[in-house]
Design a protein around this motif. Structure first.
Motif, PDB file in Angstrom:
ATOM      1  N   PHE A   1     -12.460  30.513  53.923  1.00  0.00           N
ATOM      2  CA  PHE A   1     -13.616  30.879  53.113  1.00  0.00           C
ATOM      3  C   PHE A   1     -13.614  30.193  51.752  1.00  0.00           C
ATOM      4  CE2 PHE A   1     -13.457  34.363  56.165  1.00  0.00           C
ATOM      5  CZ  PHE A   1     -14.764  34.371  56.589  1.00  0.00           C
ATOM      6  N   ASP A   2     -12.421  29.755  51.256  1.00  0.00           N
ATOM      7  CA  ASP A   2     -12.403  29.096  49.958  1.00  0.00           C
ATOM      8  C   ASP A   2     -13.074  27.728  50.008  1.00  0.00           C
ATOM      9  OD1 ASP A   2     -10.537  27.668  51.380  1.00  0.00           O
ATOM     10  OD2 ASP A   2      -8.920  27.865  49.917  1.00  0.00           O
ATOM     11  N   ARG A   3     -13.328  27.208  51.210  1.00  0.00           N
ATOM     12  CA  ARG A   3     -13.965  25.903  51.319  1.00  0.00           C
ATOM     13  C   ARG A   3     -15.437  25.948  50.945  1.00  0.00           C
ATOM     14  NH1 ARG A   3     -10.621  26.014  55.994  1.00  0.00           N
ATOM     15  NH2 ARG A   3      -8.941  24.500  55.831  1.00  0.00           N
ATOM     16  N   LEU A   4     -16.025  27.123  50.981  1.00  0.00           N
ATOM     17  CA  LEU A   4     -17.458  27.205  50.715  1.00  0.00           C
ATOM     18  C   LEU A   4     -17.779  28.221  49.631  1.00  0.00           C
ATOM     19  CD1 LEU A   4     -20.329  26.398  51.401  1.00  0.00           C
ATOM     20  CD2 LEU A   4     -20.289  28.039  53.285  1.00  0.00           C
ATOM     21  N   TRP A   5     -17.486  29.504  49.891  1.00  0.00           N
ATOM     22  CA  TRP A   5     -17.980  30.552  49.019  1.00  0.00           C
ATOM     23  C   TRP A   5     -17.184  30.690  47.733  1.00  0.00           C
ATOM     24  CZ3 TRP A   5     -22.346  30.747  50.987  1.00  0.00           C
ATOM     25  CH2 TRP A   5     -22.538  30.752  52.379  1.00  0.00           C
ATOM     26  N   VAL A   6     -15.847  30.636  47.813  1.00  0.00           N
ATOM     27  CA  VAL A   6     -15.041  30.839  46.619  1.00  0.00           C
ATOM     28  C   VAL A   6     -15.242  29.708  45.623  1.00  0.00           C
ATOM     29  CG1 VAL A   6     -12.685  31.145  45.771  1.00  0.00           C
ATOM     30  CG2 VAL A   6     -13.363  32.197  47.913  1.00  0.00           C
ATOM     31  N   GLY A   7     -15.662  28.523  46.101  1.00  0.00           N
ATOM     32  CA  GLY A   7     -15.804  27.377  45.221  1.00  0.00           C
ATOM     33  C   GLY A   7     -17.096  27.335  44.433  1.00  0.00           C
ATOM     34  N   ILE A   8     -17.974  28.314  44.593  1.00  0.00           N
ATOM     35  CA  ILE A   8     -19.268  28.260  43.918  1.00  0.00           C
ATOM     36  C   ILE A   8     -19.108  28.271  42.403  1.00  0.00           C
ATOM     37  CG2 ILE A   8     -21.404  29.531  43.486  1.00  0.00           C
ATOM     38  CD1 ILE A   8     -21.384  30.353  46.429  1.00  0.00           C
ATOM     39  N   LEU A   9     -18.278  29.159  41.870  1.00  0.00           N
ATOM     40  CA  LEU A   9     -18.063  29.206  40.426  1.00  0.00           C
ATOM     41  C   LEU A   9     -17.388  27.932  39.933  1.00  0.00           C
ATOM     42  CD1 LEU A   9     -16.956  32.917  39.823  1.00  0.00           C
ATOM     43  CD2 LEU A   9     -19.146  31.849  39.254  1.00  0.00           C
ATOM     44  N   ASP A  10     -16.429  27.413  40.718  1.00  0.00           N
ATOM     45  CA  ASP A  10     -15.783  26.153  40.336  1.00  0.00           C
ATOM     46  C   ASP A  10     -16.793  25.020  40.293  1.00  0.00           C
ATOM     47  OD1 ASP A  10     -13.231  27.256  40.100  1.00  0.00           O
ATOM     48  OD2 ASP A  10     -12.790  26.961  42.223  1.00  0.00           O
ATOM     49  N   LEU A  11     -17.706  25.009  41.266  1.00  0.00           N
ATOM     50  CA  LEU A  11     -18.739  23.980  41.306  1.00  0.00           C
ATOM     51  C   LEU A  11     -19.597  24.031  40.050  1.00  0.00           C
ATOM     52  CD1 LEU A  11     -20.248  21.749  42.816  1.00  0.00           C
ATOM     53  CD2 LEU A  11     -21.525  23.531  44.021  1.00  0.00           C
ATOM     54  N   ALA A  12     -19.965  25.233  39.639  1.00  0.00           N
ATOM     55  CA  ALA A  12     -20.765  25.381  38.421  1.00  0.00           C
ATOM     56  C   ALA A  12     -19.973  24.897  37.205  1.00  0.00           C
ATOM     57  CB  ALA A  12     -21.178  26.843  38.235  1.00  0.00           C
ATOM     58  N   GLY A  13     -18.675  25.204  37.177  1.00  0.00           N
ATOM     59  CA  GLY A  13     -17.851  24.783  36.052  1.00  0.00           C
ATOM     60  C   GLY A  13     -17.703  23.271  35.975  1.00  0.00           C
ATOM     61  N   VAL A  14     -17.507  22.632  37.124  1.00  0.00           N
ATOM     62  CA  VAL A  14     -17.368  21.176  37.140  1.00  0.00           C
ATOM     63  C   VAL A  14     -18.689  20.523  36.756  1.00  0.00           C
ATOM     64  CG1 VAL A  14     -16.930  19.168  38.608  1.00  0.00           C
ATOM     65  CG2 VAL A  14     -15.485  21.197  38.808  1.00  0.00           C
ATOM     66  N   TRP A  15     -19.804  21.064  37.238  1.00  0.00           N
ATOM     67  CA  TRP A  15     -21.118  20.544  36.846  1.00  0.00           C
ATOM     68  C   TRP A  15     -21.273  20.601  35.334  1.00  0.00           C
ATOM     69  CZ3 TRP A  15     -25.191  23.030  34.333  1.00  0.00           C
ATOM     70  CH2 TRP A  15     -26.403  22.322  34.292  1.00  0.00           C
ATOM     71  N   TRP A  16     -20.837  21.702  34.719  1.00  0.00           N
ATOM     72  CA  TRP A  16     -20.920  21.842  33.260  1.00  0.00           C
ATOM     73  C   TRP A  16     -20.052  20.785  32.574  1.00  0.00           C
ATOM     74  CZ3 TRP A  16     -17.454  22.793  29.296  1.00  0.00           C
ATOM     75  CH2 TRP A  16     -18.019  23.150  28.060  1.00  0.00           C
ATOM     76  N   LEU A  17     -18.839  20.553  33.089  1.00  0.00           N
ATOM     77  CA  LEU A  17     -17.962  19.541  32.502  1.00  0.00           C
ATOM     78  C   LEU A  17     -18.598  18.150  32.560  1.00  0.00           C
ATOM     79  CD1 LEU A  17     -14.469  20.608  33.894  1.00  0.00           C
ATOM     80  CD2 LEU A  17     -15.164  20.607  31.492  1.00  0.00           C
ATOM     81  N   LEU A  18     -19.234  17.848  33.693  1.00  0.00           N
ATOM     82  CA  LEU A  18     -19.886  16.544  33.827  1.00  0.00           C
ATOM     83  C   LEU A  18     -21.037  16.397  32.845  1.00  0.00           C
ATOM     84  CD1 LEU A  18     -19.977  16.080  37.710  1.00  0.00           C
ATOM     85  CD2 LEU A  18     -18.231  15.312  36.096  1.00  0.00           C
ATOM     86  N   ARG A  19     -21.798  17.474  32.675  1.00  0.00           N
ATOM     87  CA  ARG A  19     -22.939  17.439  31.760  1.00  0.00           C
ATOM     88  C   ARG A  19     -22.498  17.296  30.309  1.00  0.00           C
ATOM     89  NH1 ARG A  19     -28.255  17.039  32.900  1.00  0.00           N
ATOM     90  NH2 ARG A  19     -28.765  18.639  31.352  1.00  0.00           N
ATOM     91  N   ARG A  20     -21.319  17.828  29.969  1.00  0.00           N
ATOM     92  CA  ARG A  20     -20.850  17.824  28.588  1.00  0.00           C
ATOM     93  C   ARG A  20     -20.055  16.575  28.244  1.00  0.00           C
ATOM     94  NH1 ARG A  20     -23.695  19.949  25.401  1.00  0.00           N
ATOM     95  NH2 ARG A  20     -21.985  20.048  23.890  1.00  0.00           N
ATOM     96  N   ARG A  21     -19.864  15.685  29.210  1.00  0.00           N
ATOM     97  CA  ARG A  21     -19.114  14.464  28.942  1.00  0.00           C
ATOM     98  C   ARG A  21     -19.891  13.568  27.993  1.00  0.00           C
ATOM     99  NH1 ARG A  21     -14.091  12.423  28.597  1.00  0.00           N
ATOM    100  NH2 ARG A  21     -13.964  10.240  29.196  1.00  0.00           N
ATOM    101  N   ARG A  22     -19.219  13.077  26.978  1.00  0.00           N
ATOM    102  CA  ARG A  22     -19.831  12.164  26.030  1.00  0.00           C
ATOM    103  C   ARG A  22     -19.063  10.849  26.012  1.00  0.00           C
ATOM    104  NH1 ARG A  22     -23.234  15.073  26.856  1.00  0.00           N
ATOM    105  NH2 ARG A  22     -24.470  16.369  25.444  1.00  0.00           N
ATOM    106  N   ARG A  23     -19.680   9.835  25.467  1.00  0.00           N
ATOM    107  CA  ARG A  23     -19.054   8.535  25.411  1.00  0.00           C
ATOM    108  C   ARG A  23     -17.721   8.616  24.658  1.00  0.00           C
ATOM    109  NH1 ARG A  23     -21.934   3.046  23.083  1.00  0.00           N
ATOM    110  NH2 ARG A  23     -20.215   1.591  23.525  1.00  0.00           N
ATOM    111  N   VAL A  24     -16.686   8.057  25.226  1.00  0.00           N
ATOM    112  CA  VAL A  24     -15.373   8.071  24.584  1.00  0.00           C
ATOM    113  C   VAL A  24     -15.287   6.878  23.630  1.00  0.00           C
ATOM    114  CG1 VAL A  24     -12.886   7.921  24.954  1.00  0.00           C
ATOM    115  CG2 VAL A  24     -14.322   9.151  26.591  1.00  0.00           C
ATOM    116  N   PRO A  25     -14.999   7.124  22.368  1.00  0.00           N
ATOM    117  CA  PRO A  25     -14.937   6.019  21.406  1.00  0.00           C
ATOM    118  C   PRO A  25     -13.803   5.041  21.741  1.00  0.00           C
ATOM    119  CG  PRO A  25     -15.029   8.159  20.290  1.00  0.00           C
ATOM    120  CD  PRO A  25     -14.777   8.438  21.729  1.00  0.00           C
ATOM    121  N   VAL A  26     -14.095   3.764  21.589  1.00  0.00           N
ATOM    122  CA  VAL A  26     -13.054   2.741  21.674  1.00  0.00           C
ATOM    123  C   VAL A  26     -12.625   2.466  20.238  1.00  0.00           C
ATOM    124  CG1 VAL A  26     -12.494   0.384  22.356  1.00  0.00           C
ATOM    125  CG2 VAL A  26     -14.045   1.780  23.782  1.00  0.00           C
ATOM    126  N   ALA A  27     -11.400   2.847  19.893  1.00  0.00           N
ATOM    127  CA  ALA A  27     -10.962   2.775  18.508  1.00  0.00           C
ATOM    128  C   ALA A  27      -9.752   1.877  18.351  1.00  0.00           C
ATOM    129  CB  ALA A  27     -10.625   4.182  18.010  1.00  0.00           C
TER     130      ALA A  27
END
Length: 243
Positions: free
Chosen positions: A213-239
């Motif tokens: 069951f962790d292959r589908l249902w338990v991963g829903i919250l993780d999926l939302a969290g990863v989507w948020w991480l992707l959306r919050r990614r910003r350009r990494v400065p080259v310094a």
């Protein structure tokens, strides 16, 4: 000490729970697959087994100095076992595969070779001929949902056969089921992903010890969290420091 012990190029991490009957056949297959690749080590992570898994690994390593065993006092899950193995690894390339024999070690050289491409940090196995009708249907639904939301270009994120650069993995945010979201998170870090078709096999022995069951249902919250991480990614400065 041999080179395989002192300076492994590749670390193969195998998370297991109650897989005593599958240890020896799989260890022999891993040895055949990795021997041409240079110095290697194999790290079995026993995730709180209640059978003879640990004892079987200890017996096997008497004639295999490259075989190591790390044991969890209690079961913490597959992602935790992979993480434990990666932290213990001494190779700069890590290969993971499930301990039940369904992942064929013969594909390890192809996965490792895929990392030779500039910028590639993860080679993900993509199962063909998936065993088990229910598992196949469930994974298809889960992967379809993940693919539409994360757009990581991976059709089978749940395959245990992966090769990746250890330093990149250690920079990823850790959470339960991380191994199922690695393509999206590695891509988030600016690295390329390679996909390698691999053949799914029947288990050598026993039954699955990690719930379906962790292959589908338990991963829903993780999926939302990863989507948020992707959306919050910003350009990494080259310094660079000016001297």
């Amino acid at each position: 000490m041999t080179d395989s012990i002192a300076a492994p190029r590749i670390s193969v991490v195998v998370p297991v729970k109650n897989e005593a009957l599958n240890v020896l056949p799989l260890v022999e297959e891993i040895e055949r697959a990795c021997a041409p690749l240079g110095p290697f080590e194999v790290i079995y992570v026993d995730d709180g087994s209640t059978d003879e898994t640990a004892e079987t690994v200890v017996t096997a390593r008497r004639t295999r100095p490259w075989l190591r065993l790390v044991k969890h006092e209690a079961s913490c899950g597959q992602s935790a076992a992979v993480r434990t193995g990666v932290h213990a690894a001494r190779g700069h390339i890590v290969v993971t595969l499930d301990g039940d024999g369904q992942n064929d070690p013969a594909f390890i050289p192809q996965l490792v070779a895929a990392l030779d491409n500039p910028g590639t940090a993860l080679a993900a196995g993509q199962r063909i001929g998936r065993k088990g009708t229910y598992k196949r249907w469930q994974s298809r639904v889960a992967n379809g949902v993940r693919g539409k939301i994360l757009k990581d270009g991976t059709r089978d994120t749940g395959c245990g056969l992966k090769a990746f650069r250890r330093d990149v993995y250690l920079r990823l945010p850790y959470f339960d089921a991380l191994h199922r979201f690695m393509p999206a998170l590695v891509k988030r870090e600016g690295h390329a992903i390679a996909h390698v078709d691999v053949v799914d096999r029947d288990r050598h022995a026993g039954k699955s010890n990690y719930g379906m069951f962790d292959r589908l249902w338990v991963g829903i919250l993780d999926l939302a969290g990863v989507w948020w991480l992707l959306r919050r990614r910003r350009r990494v400065p080259v310094a660079r420091e000016i001297v």
